[in-house]
Write a protein that holds these residues in place. Structure first.
Motif, mmCIF file in Angstrom:
data_model
loop_
_atom_site.group_PDB
_atom_site.id
_atom_site.type_symbol
_atom_site.label_atom_id
_atom_site.label_comp_id
_atom_site.label_asym_id
_atom_site.label_seq_id
_atom_site.Cartn_x
_atom_site.Cartn_y
_atom_site.Cartn_z
ATOM 1 N N ARG A 39 2.517 4.023 2.093
ATOM 2 C CA ARG A 39 2.302 3.098 3.192
ATOM 3 C C ARG A 39 0.833 2.736 3.293
ATOM 4 O O ARG A 39 -0.029 3.443 2.810
ATOM 5 C CB ARG A 39 2.800 3.717 4.497
ATOM 6 N N GLN A 40 0.541 1.645 3.955
ATOM 7 C CA GLN A 40 -0.838 1.187 4.079
ATOM 8 C C GLN A 40 -1.658 2.158 4.922
ATOM 9 O O GLN A 40 -1.150 2.791 5.846
ATOM 10 C CB GLN A 40 -0.878 -0.209 4.723
ATOM 11 N N SER A 52 2.009 7.778 5.855
ATOM 12 C CA SER A 52 3.046 8.695 5.386
ATOM 13 C C SER A 52 2.591 10.149 5.420
ATOM 14 O O SER A 52 3.391 11.056 5.214
ATOM 15 C CB SER A 52 3.479 8.324 3.968
ATOM 16 N N ASN A 182 11.239 -0.462 6.732
ATOM 17 C CA ASN A 182 10.550 -1.742 6.571
ATOM 18 C C ASN A 182 10.147 -2.023 5.131
ATOM 19 O O ASN A 182 10.013 -3.177 4.730
ATOM 20 C CB ASN A 182 9.318 -1.799 7.477
ATOM 21 N N HIS A 183 9.945 -0.960 4.343
ATOM 22 C CA HIS A 183 9.527 -1.137 2.954
ATOM 23 C C HIS A 183 10.711 -1.200 1.995
ATOM 24 O O HIS A 183 10.527 -1.299 0.783
ATOM 25 C CB HIS A 183 8.584 -0.006 2.543
ATOM 26 N N LYS A 184 11.925 -1.108 2.545
ATOM 27 C CA LYS A 184 13.153 -1.134 1.730
ATOM 28 C C LYS A 184 13.140 -0.030 0.674
ATOM 29 O O LYS A 184 13.667 -0.207 -0.427
ATOM 30 C CB LYS A 184 13.316 -2.496 1.044
ATOM 31 N N SER A 185 12.567 1.108 1.022
ATOM 32 C CA SER A 185 12.442 2.198 0.063
ATOM 33 C C SER A 185 13.168 3.461 0.500
ATOM 34 O O SER A 185 13.514 4.305 -0.336
ATOM 35 C CB SER A 185 10.961 2.536 -0.168
#
Length: 288
Positions: A39-40, A52, A182-185
């Motif tokens: 994550r950013q 994260s 949100n990151h589709k992960s």
């Protein structure tokens, strides 16, 4: 006095500019360092770090069957993503090491050659054919799900099929709704209630019952967004079994608290059990 005030203003503005540039440089540095797979970064009262790193806040919750056994099945791994030109269009369930179950709407007017299937481990696979998914749903719902045929067999870990519902889930039962982060992960799960059929018809403007019937089920999803969320093909889970497949997305075509699913069922086993129940009841009548 005016010139003194102007000098003070310019000094403050310049100091703010320097601080902003230093912060931007930190952000650029961290983006380069963590360009992929995380994550950013964000900044607060402690040294800059990745979001994260908050393990307690972002712990991954995996759903397993027989968690105390030697061969645990991570249900998350059975969920696949369908991409067209690097854009997520749908999801699906790996039901064998060569087939993926998804909603028929996902592949409507989309050339199979343009679709890439991505597993949770990041591996990409090609789709070469499609057939009906009637062995996983009954009545009208069987027309709403399709089986995608892959060009090659998946790893041995997928030889064992996922647990599909052996029975209809009672309408009073809560189920576990799954959606992508949100990151589709990663898959995010939430226990939700099922919505009564009549209430669901009202929520999605289906007063005539053209959409909702006994082969479908509605669950509550309170996440309201400004646009349609493409949750097509994502499941809901009940007691460690995949029991529903999303067919209309979320807030599609308009905002609603109801998400509509095709009921999933091990049809052959279900029919066999029902026939056996009928046979046993007839036998008891003959013995009476």
């Amino acid at each position: 006095m005016f010139s003194s005030f102007l000098r003070l203003f310019l000094l403050v503005a310049f100091a703010c500019h320097v601080v902003a540039e230093e912060k931007n440089e930190k952000i650029r540095h961290h983006k380069l360092k963590y360009q992929f797979g995380d994550r950013q970064p964000h900044f607060g009262y402690v040294k800059g770090h990745m979001a994260s790193d908050h393990k307690k806040r972002h712990r991954v919750q995996e759903t397993t069957v027989n968690p105390n056994g030697n061969n645990d099945i991570k249900l998350d791994n059975y969920v696949a993503r369908l991409y067209v030109r690097n854009k997520l269009i749908c999801s699906g369930l790996v039901v064998s090491n060569r087939t993926v179950l998804t909603t028929s709407l996902c592949i409507l007017n989309v050339p199979l050659g343009n679709i890439e299937l991505k597993l949770l481990d990041g591996t990409i696979h090609k789709i070469v054919n499609v057939t009906d998914g009637s062995e996983y749903a009954i009545h009208t719902a069987s027309e709403l799900v399709s089986l995608l045929i892959l060009d090659k067999e998946l790893p041995k870990t997928y030889i064992k099929p996922p647990p599909i519902c052996p029975i209809y889930v009672g309408k009073s039962e809560s189920v576990e709704l799954w959606k992508w982060n949100n990151h589709k992960s990663l898959l995010v799960k939430k226990s939700v209630r099922q919505i009564d059929e009549s209430e669901c018809k009202q929520m999605i403007d289906d007063a005539e019952g053209l959409v909702i019937n006994s082969a479908l089920s509605c669950v509550e999803n309170t996440r309201i967004t400004q646009e349609c969320e493409k949750t097509y093909g994502l499941p809901y889970v009940w007691k460690g079994h995949f029991c529903g497949l999303n067919i209309l997305g979320h807030n599609c075509p308009k905002q609603s608290l109801a998400d509509v699913y095709a009921r999933l069922l091990q049809v052959k086993r279900y029919i066999s059990r029902k026939l056996n129940e009928v046979r046993l009841s007839k036998l008891e009548d003959d013995l009476a």
